[in-house]
Design a protein around this motif. Structure first.
Motif, PDB file in Angstrom:
ATOM      1  N   ALA A 446      77.484  35.171  51.900  1.00  0.00           N
ATOM      2  CA  ALA A 446      78.273  35.557  50.727  1.00  0.00           C
ATOM      3  C   ALA A 446      78.074  34.576  49.586  1.00  0.00           C
ATOM      4  O   ALA A 446      78.028  34.961  48.409  1.00  0.00           O
ATOM      5  N   ILE A 447      77.933  33.280  49.909  1.00  0.00           N
ATOM      6  CA  ILE A 447      77.711  32.273  48.866  1.00  0.00           C
ATOM      7  C   ILE A 447      76.338  32.447  48.233  1.00  0.00           C
ATOM      8  O   ILE A 447      76.178  32.363  47.010  1.00  0.00           O
ATOM      9  N   VAL A 448      75.325  32.703  49.068  1.00  0.00           N
ATOM     10  CA  VAL A 448      73.979  32.945  48.537  1.00  0.00           C
ATOM     11  C   VAL A 448      73.970  34.162  47.615  1.00  0.00           C
ATOM     12  O   VAL A 448      73.252  34.212  46.613  1.00  0.00           O
ATOM     13  N   ALA A 449      74.819  35.150  47.928  1.00  0.00           N
ATOM     14  CA  ALA A 449      74.865  36.379  47.129  1.00  0.00           C
ATOM     15  C   ALA A 449      75.341  36.127  45.706  1.00  0.00           C
ATOM     16  O   ALA A 449      75.053  36.922  44.804  1.00  0.00           O
ATOM     17  N   ILE A 450      76.080  35.019  45.490  1.00  0.00           N
ATOM     18  CA  ILE A 450      76.525  34.699  44.124  1.00  0.00           C
ATOM     19  C   ILE A 450      75.307  34.517  43.218  1.00  0.00           C
ATOM     20  O   ILE A 450      75.266  35.026  42.084  1.00  0.00           O
ATOM     21  N   GLY A 451      74.303  33.812  43.727  1.00  0.00           N
ATOM     22  CA  GLY A 451      73.091  33.604  42.944  1.00  0.00           C
ATOM     23  C   GLY A 451      72.335  34.888  42.687  1.00  0.00           C
ATOM     24  O   GLY A 451      71.800  35.104  41.591  1.00  0.00           O
ATOM     25  N   ILE A 452      72.286  35.779  43.706  1.00  0.00           N
ATOM     26  CA  ILE A 452      71.583  37.058  43.543  1.00  0.00           C
ATOM     27  C   ILE A 452      72.260  37.908  42.482  1.00  0.00           C
ATOM     28  O   ILE A 452      71.608  38.518  41.621  1.00  0.00           O
ATOM     29  N   THR A 453      73.601  37.951  42.526  1.00  0.00           N
ATOM     30  CA  THR A 453      74.347  38.749  41.557  1.00  0.00           C
ATOM     31  C   THR A 453      74.195  38.182  40.153  1.00  0.00           C
ATOM     32  O   THR A 453      73.972  38.924  39.191  1.00  0.00           O
ATOM     33  N   ALA A 454      74.318  36.852  40.006  1.00  0.00           N
ATOM     34  CA  ALA A 454      74.163  36.229  38.690  1.00  0.00           C
ATOM     35  C   ALA A 454      72.761  36.450  38.148  1.00  0.00           C
ATOM     36  O   ALA A 454      72.573  36.628  36.933  1.00  0.00           O
ATOM     37  N   ASP A 455      71.778  36.470  39.004  1.00  0.00           N
ATOM     38  CA  ASP A 455      70.401  36.687  38.565  1.00  0.00           C
ATOM     39  C   ASP A 455      70.234  38.063  37.929  1.00  0.00           C
ATOM     40  O   ASP A 455      69.488  38.224  36.956  1.00  0.00           O
ATOM     41  N   SER A 456      70.918  39.066  38.453  1.00  0.00           N
ATOM     42  CA  SER A 456      70.833  40.411  37.878  1.00  0.00           C
ATOM     43  C   SER A 456      71.388  40.438  36.456  1.00  0.00           C
ATOM     44  O   SER A 456      70.820  41.077  35.565  1.00  0.00           O
ATOM     45  N   PHE A 457      72.509  39.729  36.225  1.00  0.00           N
ATOM     46  CA  PHE A 457      73.077  39.684  34.885  1.00  0.00           C
ATOM     47  C   PHE A 457      72.120  38.988  33.917  1.00  0.00           C
ATOM     48  O   PHE A 457      71.935  39.433  32.777  1.00  0.00           O
ATOM     49  N   VAL A 495      63.844  43.759  47.617  1.00  0.00           N
ATOM     50  CA  VAL A 495      63.202  42.702  48.411  1.00  0.00           C
ATOM     51  C   VAL A 495      64.247  41.923  49.200  1.00  0.00           C
ATOM     52  O   VAL A 495      64.064  41.624  50.384  1.00  0.00           O
ATOM     53  N   SER A 496      65.381  41.603  48.550  1.00  0.00           N
ATOM     54  CA  SER A 496      66.446  40.865  49.243  1.00  0.00           C
ATOM     55  C   SER A 496      67.026  41.699  50.385  1.00  0.00           C
ATOM     56  O   SER A 496      67.270  41.180  51.482  1.00  0.00           O
ATOM     57  N   PHE A 497      67.239  42.984  50.124  1.00  0.00           N
ATOM     58  CA  PHE A 497      67.802  43.847  51.165  1.00  0.00           C
ATOM     59  C   PHE A 497      66.822  44.024  52.314  1.00  0.00           C
ATOM     60  O   PHE A 497      67.230  44.041  53.488  1.00  0.00           O
ATOM     61  N   LEU A 498      65.544  44.155  52.009  1.00  0.00           N
ATOM     62  CA  LEU A 498      64.533  44.296  53.060  1.00  0.00           C
ATOM     63  C   LEU A 498      64.497  43.054  53.938  1.00  0.00           C
ATOM     64  O   LEU A 498      64.426  43.144  55.175  1.00  0.00           O
ATOM     65  N   ALA A 499      64.566  41.878  53.317  1.00  0.00           N
ATOM     66  CA  ALA A 499      64.578  40.637  54.095  1.00  0.00           C
ATOM     67  C   ALA A 499      65.811  40.568  54.977  1.00  0.00           C
ATOM     68  O   ALA A 499      65.732  40.169  56.152  1.00  0.00           O
ATOM     69  N   ALA A 500      66.967  40.983  54.433  1.00  0.00           N
ATOM     70  CA  ALA A 500      68.202  40.975  55.233  1.00  0.00           C
ATOM     71  C   ALA A 500      68.116  41.955  56.393  1.00  0.00           C
ATOM     72  O   ALA A 500      68.561  41.660  57.505  1.00  0.00           O
ATOM     73  N   ALA A 501      67.542  43.137  56.163  1.00  0.00           N
ATOM     74  CA  ALA A 501      67.425  44.147  57.219  1.00  0.00           C
ATOM     75  C   ALA A 501      66.518  43.666  58.345  1.00  0.00           C
ATOM     76  O   ALA A 501      66.836  43.821  59.534  1.00  0.00           O
TER      77      ALA A 501
END
Length: 581
Positions: A446-457, A495-501
């Motif tokens: 969940a903490i790593v996801a903060i960076g992914i979400t901010a990157d989209s903005f 790409v992030s979702f594929l790596a998680a899957a």
């Protein structure tokens, strides 16, 4: 001149409020569901909430010490893992320790007794003919009728159906003498061919067989199934090809004792088992079994033989790990290749039985070495440290957004808040629905996801600023920037979702929690950017503060080094020259 066509994007631009309303309604509905369910906090894993740790030791049968090897231990771990997950227990850990032990860690909030049964049960399933049965212990004296009866269904069908587990009242013949003769005859009839041939060829072998039968009858008379220690020893160590004693509990809660003949069908002949709710009869939750082709033939043969016998010897007992779970009687051969076990099961009992049968027998026998309660003290300290690190990281991200993007940072912060609310609510709902448990690796995800979400903005904002640098005003800049930013965001999140899957599929235990959380937050990032960030940006682009490029808006053309608009003009086409005559 024809009017320009309005595409689908133009329609979406004019009504961004619909998207905002949709995501706000979804948040309200999910939050309401969370409070209605009573689960307002995510379910925690064993490292955060504590739980139960079970140590199992492999115990080989006599003369088969070599069976305790890495292959069989790995197979046992895999079966136990699937059994526990089949109970709906998420984030349970099943792993080997040394060469003989298996450790099972089960999070708090799980029925540890049910889980202990699931992981330690060897699931040796046999279908044995019933030779004699009666209520055991003090309840036998209060039995209202000496006649044999079965709680199984009288209907002639292709399913062996029992409406109690086992029969509610079944007593042997009227007298002990006639019962003894019936059991003796039945034992002789059910003896294996080799044993019968040996007995007929040798008087001493025949005498030995008679002595074994007399001992079995004597043990049966002394058997008291109301005692737990006695039930645990009944039939222990008996081969599947020999007659045995067994115990089972009927629907009235009374214990019954049985003399059972050699096994005619075993668990390997069961191809599939599942729990279903039978709406056609009053049986309620039942367990259906489909047999293999070889098992179907065996089952048809044994039911054909039993149909010719008198009660109780027209019954067959379904014996799981030495305990009779059902004892239906047969009126005709059942040739359909399937059977149904019913017995006033609850949903959990039916699913547990079907789960054990579906995943087959363990390759080794295990004994419970220790059961300990795990505290969450260490995990709580680590969680506190992780949350502090996450808060510091989030604060640094917010400071960076405010200093660099100024007014645009309000959109980013609002989007992060929406993403955080959705993540929290969905995790809280996933606890009671799919038994998702939040552990330390999941918190890291969940903490790593903060960076992914901010990157989209940031991708979207930079596309808008690029358009402004080209000399466009804000509203067209937002709409021109969106298709380009959208493609980049989708590719990055894919790409992030594929790596998680992939990580979720190829790993087990706690690492799956990290992968699951990372995949979930990546999907939520797409939802938030499409349904919240973009519509909110479209609405704010109409406001004077942003549209006119205020110095604190983050979209000041001067600060961005915008170029004056470059307009291309076409030269008017020269009139055609008139040719002189």
């Amino acid at each position: 001149m024809a009017a320009p066509k309005k595409g689908r994007s133009a329609s979406a631009q004019s009504k961004p409020g619909r998207s905002l309303a949709l995501i706000l309604i979804a948040i309200a509905a999910l939050t309401g569901g969370m409070f209605a369910s009573g689960h307002t906090t995510p379910r925690l894993g064993i490292d955060l909430a504590g739980g139960t740790s079970i140590t199992l030791e492999a115990v080989p049968e006599k003369g088969q010490e070599s069976a305790v090897n890495k292959t069989n231990m790995d197979t046992a771990v895999d079966i136990m893992n699937r059994r526990v997950n089949g109970l709906g227990v998420s984030e349970a850990e099943v792993q080997t320790q040394g060469t003989r032990n298996i450790i099972v860690n089960i999070p708090k909030g799980t029925n540890s007794e049910e889980a202990r049964t699931a992981v330690g049960t060897t699931a040796k399933l046999y279908f044995r003919p019933v030779l004699a049965t009666e209520i055991s212990g003090a309840a036998a004296a209060a039995s209202p009728s000496p006649s044999a009866s079965s709680s199984a269904s009288d209907k002639a069908s292709d399913k062996a159906t029992s409406s109690a587990s086992p029969s509610s009242s079944a007593t042997p013949s009227a007298t002990a003498t006639s019962q003894g003769r019936a059991v003796t005859d039945a034992l002789k009839d059910d003896a294996s061919p080799s044993a019968s041939a040996s007995a007929s060829a040798s008087p001493s072998a025949s005498a030995s067989a008679d002595a074994a039968t007399s001992k079995l009858e004597a043990d049966y008379a002394a058997l008291d199934c109301t005692k737990k220690t006695v039930r645990a020893q009944a039939g222990k160590g008996v081969k599947s090809t020999d007659a045995t004693l067994a115990c089972g509990q009927n629907s009235q809660g009374q214990w019954q004792k049985y003399i059972l003949g050699p096994a005619q069908v075993d668990g390997t002949d069961v191809k599939k088992a599942q729990a279903i709710y039978n709406t056609q009869t009053a049986a309620g939750w039942t367990v259906t079994m489909d047999f293999t082709s070889a098992g179907a033939k065996k089952f048809a043969d044994v039911t054909g033989q039993l149909a010719q016998q008198q009660s109780p010897q027209n019954q067959f007992a379904i014996v799981l790990d030495g305990e009779v779970v059902s004892d239906p009687y047969v009126k005709q051969a059942l040739t359909g290749g399937n059977a149904e076990i019913s017995g006033n099961f609850t949903q959990e009992e039916a699913k547990s039985l079907a789960n054990v049968l579906s995943f087959g027998a363990l390759p080794l026998n295990f004994k419970e070495q220790s059961v300990t309660t795990v505290t969450a003290a260490l995990g709580g300290d680590q969680l506190h440290a992780g949350l502090v690190a996450g808060a510091i990281g989030l604060a640094l991200v917010v400071i960076y957004l405010v200093l660099y993007y100024r007014g645009l940072s309000l959109i980013a912060i609002a989007s992060l808040m929406v993403s955080a609310i959705l993540t929290y609510v969905i995790m809280a709902l996933l606890g009671p629905t799919i038994h998702f448990a939040l552990n330390l690796p999941a918190v890291c995800g969940a903490i790593v996801a903060i960076g992914i979400t901010a990157d989209s903005f940031i991708v979207f904002f930079e596309r808008i600023r690029d358009e402004i640098r080209e000399g466009r005003s804000l509203r067209p800049a937002v709409e021109r920037a969106w298709p380009r930013a959208r493609r980049t965001i989708l590719v990055s999140d894919f790409v992030s979702f594929l790596a998680a899957a992939v990580l979720f599929i190829v790993t087990v235990g706690k690492v799956q929690g990290f992968a699951f959380t990372l995949g979930l937050t990546t999907l939520l990032d797409v939802v938030v950017v499409f349904l919240f960030t973009k519509p909110l940006m479209t609405i704010l682009a109409r406001r004077k503060f942003f549209a006119e490029g205020h110095s604190w808006s983050g979209l000041d053309p001067k600060r961005l080094g915008a170029k004056p608009p470059l307009r291309r003009t076409r030269r008017p086409s020269a009139p055609a020259e008139t040719k002189e005559a």
